[in-house]
Design a protein around this motif. Structure first.
Motif, PDB file in Angstrom:
ATOM      1  N   ASP A 178      -1.212   7.238 -11.882  1.00  0.00           N
ATOM      2  CA  ASP A 178      -1.884   7.693 -10.671  1.00  0.00           C
ATOM      3  C   ASP A 178      -3.382   7.430 -10.776  1.00  0.00           C
ATOM      4  N   ALA A 235       0.834  -1.200   0.000  1.00  0.00           N
ATOM      5  CA  ALA A 235       0.000   0.000   0.000  1.00  0.00           C
ATOM      6  C   ALA A 235       0.866   1.246   0.000  1.00  0.00           C
ATOM      7  N   ALA A 273      -3.328   2.980   0.662  1.00  0.00           N
ATOM      8  CA  ALA A 273      -2.689   3.578  -0.509  1.00  0.00           C
ATOM      9  C   ALA A 273      -3.259   4.969  -0.764  1.00  0.00           C
ATOM     10  N   ARG A 274      -4.554   5.105  -0.604  1.00  0.00           N
ATOM     11  CA  ARG A 274      -5.157   6.415  -0.849  1.00  0.00           C
ATOM     12  C   ARG A 274      -4.679   7.450   0.163  1.00  0.00           C
ATOM     13  N   THR A 289      -1.865   7.413   1.771  1.00  0.00           N
ATOM     14  CA  THR A 289      -0.467   7.728   1.496  1.00  0.00           C
ATOM     15  C   THR A 289      -0.357   8.639   0.281  1.00  0.00           C
ATOM     16  N   ARG A 290      -1.160   8.343  -0.714  1.00  0.00           N
ATOM     17  CA  ARG A 290      -1.104   9.156  -1.917  1.00  0.00           C
ATOM     18  C   ARG A 290      -1.433  10.606  -1.586  1.00  0.00           C
ATOM     19  N   SER A 305      -5.353   5.097  -8.277  1.00  0.00           N
ATOM     20  CA  SER A 305      -6.389   5.722  -7.455  1.00  0.00           C
ATOM     21  C   SER A 305      -7.742   5.072  -7.663  1.00  0.00           C
ATOM     22  N   PRO A 330      -0.074   9.906   7.504  1.00  0.00           N
ATOM     23  CA  PRO A 330      -0.860   8.661   7.449  1.00  0.00           C
ATOM     24  C   PRO A 330      -0.530   7.682   8.561  1.00  0.00           C
ATOM     25  N   GLY A 368       0.880   3.940  -2.915  1.00  0.00           N
ATOM     26  CA  GLY A 368       0.525   5.318  -2.564  1.00  0.00           C
ATOM     27  C   GLY A 368       1.613   6.288  -2.974  1.00  0.00           C
ATOM     28  N   SER A 401      -7.821   1.426  -6.430  1.00  0.00           N
ATOM     29  CA  SER A 401      -7.851   1.271  -4.976  1.00  0.00           C
ATOM     30  C   SER A 401      -9.168   1.785  -4.421  1.00  0.00           C
ATOM     31  N   GLY A 412       1.379   9.092  -5.718  1.00  0.00           N
ATOM     32  CA  GLY A 412       1.558  10.467  -5.242  1.00  0.00           C
ATOM     33  C   GLY A 412       2.583  11.243  -6.041  1.00  0.00           C
TER      34      GLY A 412
END
Ligand code: ATP
Ligand code: SF4
Ligand code: SF4
Ligand code: MG
Lengths: 318, 692, 428
Positions: free
Chosen positions: C243, C227, C311-312, C314-315, C247, C353, C231, C250, C235
């Motif tokens: 991306d 993840a 992941a979201r 972190t992104r 995105s 995060p 992310g 996920s 990002g």
């Protein structure tokens, strides 16, 4: 004293009405592809719900048909293990989530009026409205008033947040039994801490603005400042959050239904449909697939909607 | 000018793509910087100053690109340069310094590692070598305790020191070009002065070409030899600093110089002339001369044809069709910018009397004993012994650097904070309490104007709703007449009736500030407290708002407290001035008295730090050493003694200042100075500024 | 830093206390009648009442909360010290009274009390006991019965009690008139006894916790690096196709409930592609050690849902950091891109995060309940689910408390990590 400076801007257009403004601030979501797709998905399911109120191909609970039939012309989505029409059940399954709430005959000893008539607007939405209301109240108090208000409120919310969400649902439902109102309550309780945290952080930011100082130096009451000066400026993020929460709520209702402790019968429940059809998955996967897709698409739609809206919102603020 | 320029910008236009089109943030800008030269770029916000600097290092973000023109750095074309080649130039040959050092430094890396990597990456130095070199460079920029600073994190040193680190980092590789984008804007005036001195000194020593961006004409005058004036994406005038300041030719440059108060000018003897109108948005610029709609000399040709930047025999370049005819000295204000004539007000019945006012905040300790409440509670002594009185209808200006307690003073008076000791009376009513304990009529009589135009208005309500709210709240106006009353007030702040239904997002900064003023006046207060009301505005707008305030004050006999960090503005606007340092008023008196000897030593230092937009003026150079001490344990005796450059004048090198609190000396009628130095000596100080 | 740490610690303790109260009173107020579930719907009101007393449900809620929290073995009105002894056969703990060094329990037969003296081999010797004491109401005795409760016998009262046995409900004449089920309390490591089985919760719970811990740990180890990697990749490529792809995928994975993705995985991998066994039957609590491949589907399901979320987060954080002025500084300093990302961005980007990720362990546990239900995995989630459905108050309480403790401790760890990553707090 003579007027020595010119009067600025005498040719500005008229102010649009409140509804127009609300629509305009909402319509920014259509600037985003993702958001538009999301809106379309949500709109689709709302239409399905509304249509199902007046028309379905067959009665949702009628068991008159061949069991576990794959899609045919007469049953476009096939039938389930009891020989019920999947399409009709799928359609009716939207109702309690989105457009109606079934009230018990009696609540705290009072007989409710309107007999068997359900309350408009679905369980997911009422639950989210509940958590938005409760969460905003707590978040505003914690964020704006600070000090011991903040400490106590956040401590309690931290305690609530510490519960794994499903465990909290299980506890609430095992404590209070099944029912539409219980599900609303459970959604409210599980959602409120998150909303409160969001509103708190927004309020802590907004309260540093000069217009709050201006209100304070006018001697406005704490409640006026919280609800009239701060809250309106949190509406964008709250709308986004609310949207995501409706998604979570539907997610949770589905899960509860799947676990057999969700919305009570007789209305079909998507989660429960998946659960019931699961043992027959080797015979025909269709009765499992349809409600699964339905839940996923509705929740994803709401998420895309919220995402797109948030993206546009931050862009407009820049 | 020497042979080949380090940087040569030719007819550059930069555009940003936005949804539904693009905007040309910079149109047709040209200039050269020779070795060792320093080119200043001035202009109001949004005119494209920063955009040019980003274009030079080809860092315009994903949506920006150089649309036309060429940028040559040491003969190489920078436009379109990418990848490894570009990376090698950045930080090595071209270095940059930005506005806010706190933001520009990585909060989770030590300062040392942020500095060293420049050398290890560009020069392949070993960590040890790099370390030595970095410490040398830090010492070079007068960083105290350089070796130790290397191990620290950005939040552990002060803003001025952070900027020194950034500058030292930029100079590590001895770059050919140093771009500075408002490097001192976030700093206090005394710190700014030391940083500017440093830049001027480094400029002489290193052979670096400097491009210096600022919105402040005074700052540019101090560090640059050439200056270009930008307006709405175009460079409208360019020349040597001396020429531009003495003989501004473009109508816009002239306007800029006329709309800032000179240090020492006051409202009775001088006037500010705002430039009328506002800067056109980038996607809605007029055909013809961009400055046309705001220009006093406009003729038909100006509306039809865009003027080119023309060079004149004296080396000055001007973008104006009628540059030869425009005479700076013969300018007469037109009726619409003519400001009010106002006399200074002194010596009437006091409306506000403050005596020994004190405000302490409890400080949170970090140790375990503190948390358990075992240690004695400590206090931030934000305000100590403030005493003054303000006559009705006059203005008390308050100056001092950030953290000196200006805002605390105002907050305590208006009641956002309750005071911890002392006495304050407004028209005989006690106002030492918190707002919630004051009665409605007192609350109504004290109102406030705020600093930041973007946060002064609630974005959710219309102009009318916000101005009308105080009227409804205090019931000063019957409900059905509120709208009419709001319209009247809008007129009073020179806004049309149509503004009533506008939302803040549809207003410019100056307009918002006007609405903020109207809202403060809506309950017809007797005392208005202004907390930096113009410091976030562009200079041309600032003049208009100042004029407006003056006018309204004269009309309504309002008394004002006026905070600003800009000493010229305070001097211009106020009848009385209080100078504050570390929570204490150091000097108090009529405005003109403060700005001429006798000075308090701190006032003297402040005045000598102000950058003045006149390269020929002689300014005494007094610089304060060290940092402002903590307000939790302020120095004993005189709070200023740790930095006071004048205490040597006392016997024992000012021992007494460290032990004994200084007395208030009455140096002239109404003029008081808090200092041990006897007034006879204070009077002998030379004036800080002598104009040529 | 001390301030910050102490704060988190105090807050953690208070939170746990609050949670336990909340949980206790919530279940107590709302909890249905567990006796119906245990005895079946044919049971008479008298039988149910008797069981309620045996379970200690006639005590006040506050008393029971105190008992649950700090135990009652030291303040029940039994005059002998109470000791806890391990039953040799079952390995479970039992309570005995220490009568002059002899572990003793009592029973009543035909109106008379007998002492049961425990022998070293676990058997008991039954002897008549003359322990009656005079009270205003007659002769009474407080002792311990053989169901680990402190009980009050009243001589000659002939109390009728109903005892649930495997065979059915047995009626007894010489029952006690009051029961206080003994406990050492949560704080002293006693998770209480299940109402359904009357056995210590710990006995059945720990293997479940272990199983869940294995699943959660493997999931965590799989999910986090993946993840964070996704992310960060998304990002630093904000707005580019990669991306968008990460995105949207996920998002879709996160927004799909576990039971949906679980069923789909069974369908696709199990039935259509036949890569894994579509149904896993876990007959015993230790089954996962015999067939580790049974873990595959539960793990995949969890990963699908959780990876997207982290992941979201972190992104979003990475995007914010990559736009920060100090990243701009690093680029303008001519640092190579990988150095900008690794040295300058990641550390700051993980700061935000990490606390949220740690908070998210709740969701992981929540997700586990469902995943365990789908796949019949013998873990904590399934345990809670079963207990909640049955209304086994003390089992729900114990299990929920464990989930909460896990959640709170991970949050504390998150706070610590944050403190460590953030020099502003570390040096203050
Ligand atoms: N990334 C971007 N995308 C779109 N427009 C931009 C972008 N960056 C700057 N602009 C616009 O370009 C114009 C010039 O901006 P620039 O930052 O160069 O001005 P400036 O003179 O440095 O202003 P300030 O004094 O406020 O720093 C402004 O209108 C600004 O809104
Ligand atoms: S060209 Fe005309 S409008 Fe433009 S500055 Fe010159 S005189 Fe004014
Ligand atoms: S009292 Fe002493 S230290 Fe303070 S200002 Fe005067 S000379 Fe300086
Ligand atoms: Mg700029």
């Amino acid at each position: 004293m003579t007027v020595t400076q010119p009067i600025l801007g005498s040719t500005l257009p008229k102010r649009p009405s409140a509804i127009q403004r609300a629509w305009e601030s909402f319509a920014i979501v259509f600037d985003s592809t993702v958001g538009t797709v999301g809106v379309a998905m949500v709109a689709f399911w709302i239409s399905v719900a509304l249509i199902s109120l007046v028309w379905t191909p067959y009665p949702a609970n009628a068991t008159d048909f061949i069991q576990n039939e794959s899609p045919t012309l007469t049953h476009p989505l096939g039938t389930d293990h009891l020989g019920r029409d999947s399409l009709s059940r799928l359609m009716v399954g939207t109702q309690v989530i989105l457009v109606k709430t079934r009230l018990p005959d009696e609540l705290f000893g009072y007989t409710l009026p309107f007999g068997d008539w359900p309350m408009p607007v679905g369980v997911a939405i009422w639950g989210v409205l509940g958590s938005l209301t409760l969460g905003s109240l707590l978040g505003l108090m914690a964020g704006y008033q600070g000090g011991w208000h903040d400490t106590i409120i956040m401590q309690i919310l931290d305690a609530l947040i510490a519960f794994p969400r499903i465990v909290l649902y299980l506890v609430v439902i095992s404590a209070m039994g099944q029912g539409d109102l219980v599900v609303i309550l459970a959604i409210t309780i599980t959602g409120a801490p998150g909303v409160a945290r969001l509103v708190r952080s927004l309020a802590m930011d907004i309260k540093t603005r000069d217009y709050i100082r201006a209100a304070e130096t006018r001697g406005e009451s704490v409640w006026y400042i919280m609800f009239w000066e701060i809250l309106p400026n949190a509406r964008g993020p709250l709308l986004v959050d609310g949207m995501l929460r409706v998604g979570y709520a539907i997610f949770a209702i589905g899960t509860l239904g799947f676990l057999g402790i969700g919305l009570p019968p007789p209305d079909p429940d998507w989660g429960n449909m998946v659960n019931e059809a699961r043992p027959f998955i080797f015979v025909t996967p269709w009765p499992v697939i349809w409600p699964s897709i339905a839940i996923a698409s509705l929740v994803i739609g709401l998420n895309l909607f919220a995402d797109g809206y948030r993206e546009e919102l931050t862009r407009y603020q820049k | 000018m020497s042979s080949k320029p380090v940087l040569s910008v030719k007819n550059v236009a930069v555009a940003y793509k936005i949804r539904g089109g693009e905007i040309e943030a910079v149109q047709d800008v040209s200039f050269d910087i020779p070795r060792g030269g320093s080119q200043g770029i001035v202009g109001e916000s949004g005119c494209g100053k920063s955009t040019i600097s980003w274009a030079i290092v080809n860092f315009l973000g994903s949506n920006g690109y150089v649309k036309r023109g060429s940028i040559k750095f040491q003969g190489q074309e920078m436009v379109g340069k990418e990848g490894e080649e570009l990376r090698r130039l950045r930080g090595d040959q071209i270095a940059m310094v930005f506005q806010d050092p706190m933001q520009a430094l990585n909060p989770s890396m030590t300062l040392g590692s942020q500095m060293k990597e420049v050398l290890t990456v560009h020069r392949n130095m070993s960590g040890k070598e790099a370390e030595v070199r970095c410490i040398e460079m830090l010492e070079r920029v007068y960083m105290p305790d350089a070796a130790n600073v290397m191990k620290r994190y950005p939040h552990q040193i002060s803003g001025g020191q952070q900027q020194r680190v950034v500058i030292a980092t930029a100079l590590l590789t001895n770059p050919a070009l140093l771009i500075m984008d408002e490097p001192t804007t976030a700093l206090d005036v005394t710190v700014e002065a030391t940083v500017l001195d440093l830049i001027a000194e480094l400029r002489r020593e290193f052979d670096t070409a400097i491009m210096y961006i600022s919105h402040n004409l005074g700052v540019v005058a101090r560090v640059c030899d050439h200056v270009g004036v930008m307006y709405a994406g175009e460079m409208v005038e360019r020349g040597t600093v001396e020429e531009i300041y003495k003989n501004p030719t473009h109508p816009y440059t002239q306007g800029l110089i006329r709309c800032v108060p000179k240090l020492g000018a006051d409202k009775a003897s001088s006037v500010l002339y705002p430039i009328r109108g506002r800067v056109p948005p980038p996607n809605n610029r007029p055909v013809g001369c961009i400055f046309g709609p705001r220009c006093d000399y406009r003729q038909v040709k100006c509306e039809e044809e865009r003027p080119a930047l023309r060079q004149f025999p004296n080396g000055q370049s001007v973008r104006c069709h009628f540059a030869e005819e425009v005479d700076w000295r013969a300018w007469k204000p037109t009726a619409d910018v003519l400001p009010p004539q106002i006399a200074t007000k002194t010596g009437q019945t006091p409306i506000l009397q403050v005596d020994g006012l004190q405000k302490y905040y409890t400080a949170q300790g970090g140790s375990i004993r503190d948390i358990m409440g075992l240690n004695k509670p400590r206090y931030v002594k934000a305000l100590e012994h403030a005493s003054f009185s303000v006559p009705k209808g006059s203005t008390l200006g308050i100056v001092g650097e950030s953290g000196c307690g200006k805002s605390t003073l105002i907050k305590t008076i208006i009641g956002l904070e309750g005071s911890t000791a002392g006495d304050a009376q407004f028209l005989g009513v006690d106002i030492t309490t918190h707002l919630s304990e004051r009665d409605e009529s007192t609350i109504r009589e004290l109102q406030m104007v705020f600093q930041n135009p973007d946060s002064t208005m609630n974005p959710s309500y219309t102009v009318g709703q916000q101005i009308g709210r105080p009227m409804a709240r205090f019931k000063t106006v019957p409900k059905n007449q509120i709208r009419a009353e709001v319209v009247k007030l809008l007129k009073a702040v020179r806004l049309g009736e149509n503004y009533i239904d506008r939302l803040p997002s549809q207003l410019s900064g100056g307009e918002k500030q006007r609405v903020g003023i109207a809202r403060a006046l809506a309950s017809s207060p007797d005392l208005v407290l202004c907390d930096e009301p113009v410091s976030a505005l562009d200079v041309s707008v600032q003049a208009a708002v100042l004029n407006l305030l003056l006018e309204l004050q004269a009309e309504n006999e309002t008394t004002m407290l006026f905070i600003a960090h800009d000493l010229s503005v305070v001097r211009f606007f106020s009848d009385y001035v209080a100078v504050m340092y570390l929570g204490q008023v150091m000097e108090l008196g009529p405005a003109e008295a403060i700005y001429a000897p006798p000075y308090h030593p701190y006032t003297e230092a402040l005045l000598s730090a102000v950058p003045i937009p006149d390269p020929s003026a002689q300014q005494k150079r007094i610089r304060l050493e060290g940092n402002v001490p903590s307000a939790i344990s302020p120095p004993s005796g005189c709070r200023f003694h740790t930095r006071c450059p004048r205490k040597q004048l006392l016997s024992d090198n000012g021992q007494i200042c460290e032990t004994t609190a200084p007395p208030w000396q009455n140096v002239a009628s109404e003029h008081h100075i808090l200092c041990h130095i006897p007034k006879e000596k204070l009077i002998e100080f030379e004036p800080v500024i002598r104009e040529a | 830093m001390a301030r910050f740490l102490i704060r988190s610690f105090i807050s953690t303790v208070v939170t746990m206390l609050l949670v336990s109260m909340l949980l206790f009173f919530l279940i107590d107020i709302g909890g249905g009648d567990v006796t119906v579930k245990i005895l079946g719907i044919q049971a008479t009101p008298e039988q149910r009442e008797s069981l309620r007393k045996q379970l200690g449900l006639d005590q006040s809620t506050v008393t029971r909360y105190a008992t649950w929290l700090i135990g009652n073995d030291w303040w029940v009105p039994v005059e002998y010290p109470i000791i806890s002894v391990t039953n040799i056969k079952t390995g479970e703990n039992e309570y005995w009274a220490d009568v002059n060094g002899q572990a003793t329990r009592w029973m009543m037969e035909d109106g008379e009390l007998f002492a049961l003296q425990r022998q070293p081999d676990g058997s008991t010797v039954k002897e008549p006991a003359e322990v009656w004491q005079n009270d205003s109401k007659g002769e009474i005795f407080w002792g311990l019965n053989n169901a680990n409760s402190a009980v009050k016998w009243v001589r000659g009262s002939g109390e009728v009690v109903f005892i649930k046995t495997a065979a059915g409900i047995r009626e007894e004449k010489d029952g006690p008139s009051q029961y206080i089920p003994l406990s050492k309390g949560m704080l002293r490591g006693d998770l209480g006894r299940s109402m359904r089985t009357r056995r210590p919760v710990a006995v059945t719970l720990w293997p479940r916790v272990r199983n869940t811990a294995i699943l959660a740990f493997v999931a965590f180890v799989l999910i986090m690096p993946l993840a964070l990697f996704l992310g960060i990749v998304a990002g630093i490529n904000e707005g580019k196709p990669i991306d968008r792809f990460i995105s949207v995928t996920s998002l879709a994975a996160t927004a799909t409930p576990e039971f949906v993705s679980g069923v789909f995985l069974i369908l696709v991998l199990g039935i259509w592609l036949e890569l894994v066994p579509p149904v896993a039957v876990f007959l015993t609590d230790d089954a996962i050690f015999q067939n580790p491949e049974m873990l595959i589907l539960p793990l995949l399901t969890l990963t699908l849902v959780e990876v997207g979320y982290v992941a979201r987060m972190t992104r979003a954080s990475m995007v914010e950091v990559m736009g920060a002025p100090y990243i701009r500084t690093a680029i303008i300093k001519g640092m190579p891109f990988h150095r900008v990302v690794i040295r300058h961005a990641i550390r700051n980007a993980l700061m935000a995060p990490i606390t949220v990720i740690m908070l998210h362990v709740n969701y992981l546990v929540g997700g586990l309940v469902v995943v365990e239900a789908i796949f019949g995995y013998p873990g904590l989630g399934n345990y809670i689910y079963d207990a909640a459905i049955f209304g086994d108050f003390s089992a729900v309480l114990a299990a929920a408390m464990i989930t909460v403790i896990i959640a709170i401790i991970t949050r504390l760890l998150g706070d610590l990590a944050y403190t460590f990553l953030n020099p502003r707090i570390r040096y203050s």
